[in-house]
Design an enzyme around this catalytic site. Structure first.
Site, PDB file in Angstrom:
ATOM      1  N   LYS A  51      81.559  -3.279  46.676  1.00  0.00           N
ATOM      2  CA  LYS A  51      82.679  -3.806  48.068  1.00  0.00           C
ATOM      3  C   LYS A  51      81.605  -3.691  49.332  1.00  0.00           C
ATOM      4  O   LYS A  51      81.596  -4.521  49.564  1.00  0.00           O
ATOM      5  CB  LYS A  51      83.767  -3.388  47.303  1.00  0.00           C
ATOM      6  CG  LYS A  51      85.034  -4.346  46.478  1.00  0.00           C
ATOM      7  CD  LYS A  51      86.291  -3.453  46.037  1.00  0.00           C
ATOM      8  CE  LYS A  51      87.035  -3.943  47.283  1.00  0.00           C
ATOM      9  NZ  LYS A  51      88.504  -2.884  47.003  1.00  0.00           N
ATOM     10  N   ALA A  74      87.228   0.811  50.511  1.00  0.00           N
ATOM     11  CA  ALA A  74      87.588   1.604  49.728  1.00  0.00           C
ATOM     12  C   ALA A  74      88.136   0.559  48.330  1.00  0.00           C
ATOM     13  O   ALA A  74      87.715  -0.772  48.233  1.00  0.00           O
ATOM     14  CB  ALA A  74      89.239   2.240  49.960  1.00  0.00           C
ATOM     15  N   ASP A  75      88.366   1.254  47.178  1.00  0.00           N
ATOM     16  CA  ASP A  75      89.105   0.904  45.997  1.00  0.00           C
ATOM     17  C   ASP A  75      89.930   2.301  45.281  1.00  0.00           C
ATOM     18  O   ASP A  75      89.515   3.016  45.660  1.00  0.00           O
ATOM     19  CB  ASP A  75      87.894   0.010  44.726  1.00  0.00           C
ATOM     20  CG  ASP A  75      88.617  -0.820  44.132  1.00  0.00           C
ATOM     21  OD1 ASP A  75      89.074  -2.132  44.723  1.00  0.00           O
ATOM     22  OD2 ASP A  75      88.163  -0.370  42.702  1.00  0.00           O
ATOM     23  N   THR A  76      90.822   1.752  44.381  1.00  0.00           N
ATOM     24  CA  THR A  76      92.230   2.230  44.406  1.00  0.00           C
ATOM     25  C   THR A  76      92.160   1.888  42.713  1.00  0.00           C
ATOM     26  O   THR A  76      92.665   0.806  42.982  1.00  0.00           O
ATOM     27  CB  THR A  76      93.359   2.256  44.991  1.00  0.00           C
ATOM     28  OG1 THR A  76      92.733   2.668  46.078  1.00  0.00           O
ATOM     29  CG2 THR A  76      94.603   2.818  44.934  1.00  0.00           C
ATOM     30  N   SER A  91      88.379   5.289  45.846  1.00  0.00           N
ATOM     31  CA  SER A  91      87.559   6.004  46.148  1.00  0.00           C
ATOM     32  C   SER A  91      87.090   5.561  47.783  1.00  0.00           C
ATOM     33  O   SER A  91      87.037   4.238  47.471  1.00  0.00           O
ATOM     34  CB  SER A  91      86.316   5.806  45.428  1.00  0.00           C
ATOM     35  OG  SER A  91      84.494   6.155  45.515  1.00  0.00           O
TER      36      SER A  91
END
Lengths: 212, 212
Positions: free
Chosen positions: A65, A87-89, A124
């Site tokens: 991303k 970020a990714d969750t 992350s």
């Protein structure tokens, strides 16, 4: 706040948030950071089965991303930003990954699974800064993992909560910061990580990257 | 949210929050509860030394704060509220109790003590409902305790944070929900308890008191 001593200096830089999450934007605005949002065009469609663990999956999604935005900005005529934040969750239970529910029934199903037990939320984060060497940027990546214990929810509570509409755009089908706040018995780790961004770790890394 | 199934019924009742904390008010508004605020006139001046533990101290302070409002409302001509909510929150390190800092220097001192270690936040909640028997009301009291691990803060970070003014009206000298968010490494327990009100326990108790 950790970044207070360098906040003026930071806010004179060009900072980009490569995420459209309104919650991440709010968390970063709330600590006084100035930035602009440039959405990633990366389709979040990595095959979960090809990763050894949920952490590997979320880390790769966060990286792809962010890199989409990095590639566009570093190939443009204008100078690249001083800092790009991505970020990714995800929400995980064992090795299963829960993303945003795709229907009312799916939201009820996910909440029924999470009710009365403990799950993990992993975010992350990718920070990209300028670098003299090729490819002209460097990447720092880290993650935070928080255990969340959800209360024992009756079917009546779950259905009424889903009917508020709040679960639909949230990984794991709940928003800990809004109506979902009452559903959560306890967290063990960074609370803001559950909303989608681990502020303490982020601040520590930014202090390291921009000491003055 | 836990109270969703009974929210309409609850919001047709008369509910009073016996606390002037803007943060408690916001937390309860955020879950959709309708209530009015009636401040307690109890002077929070109990002698800490006369209590066996910080928990005894905060429980008695919460009770006295709430009872002041209860006595006024139950002795008035108009019918008393269906529910009166009171609470008090303290920060403790061992047996020491930290309240709101009384000066800039005090705030720096408290944050220096809390930096790089783990402390406890205790909120005691008092719920008062009508009862057929004398004294015409009944009291439910419970508490929530959350461990908070603060990051290792440099003197420069502490001074710059204190200069924002945020620490001055907060027990323990920090606001976990605003600029202070970045200072906190992890919590272990109910996050909202650290802001001043344990929403999950509250919702469970209210569901028990008003099942329909």
């Amino acid at each position: 706040m950790m970044l207070q001593p360098i906040l003026n200096s930071l806010n004179s830089k060009c900072i980009v948030l490569a995420s459209t999450s309104p919650r991440r934007k709010l968390l970063l605005e709330n600590i006084g950071l100035k930035f602009k949002v440039i959405p990633s065009k990366f389709e979040e469609n990595l095959s979960k089965e090809s990763f050894c663990s949920p952490l590997d999956y979320v880390a790769e999604t966060a990286k792809q991303k962010t890199l989409d935005v990095v590639h566009r900005l570093y190939s443009s005529e204008v100078p690249p930003p001083d800092l790009i934040i991505g970020a990714d969750t995800i929400v995980t239970l064992g090795n299963e990954i829960f993303e945003k529910p795709n229907s009312r029934e799916h939201a009820v199903e996910v909440l029924t699974r999470l009710s009365g037990s403990s799950h993990e939320v992993i975010t992350s984060v990718v920070l990209v800064t300028q670098s003299p060497a090729e490819p002209k940027y460097s990447i720092v990546q880290f993650h935070s993992q928080t255990e969340v214990v959800m209360g024992d929810l009756s079917q009546r509570v779950i259905e009424a909560y889903v009917d508020t509409g709040e679960p639909m755009d949230k990984a794991g089908g709940y928003g800990i910061q809004d109506l979902g706040s009452t559903l959560i018995q306890r967290v063990n780790g960074d609370y803001f990580n559950v909303i989608g961004f681990p502020l303490h770790l982020f601040a520590k890394e930014v202090l390291r990257l921009f000491p003055e």
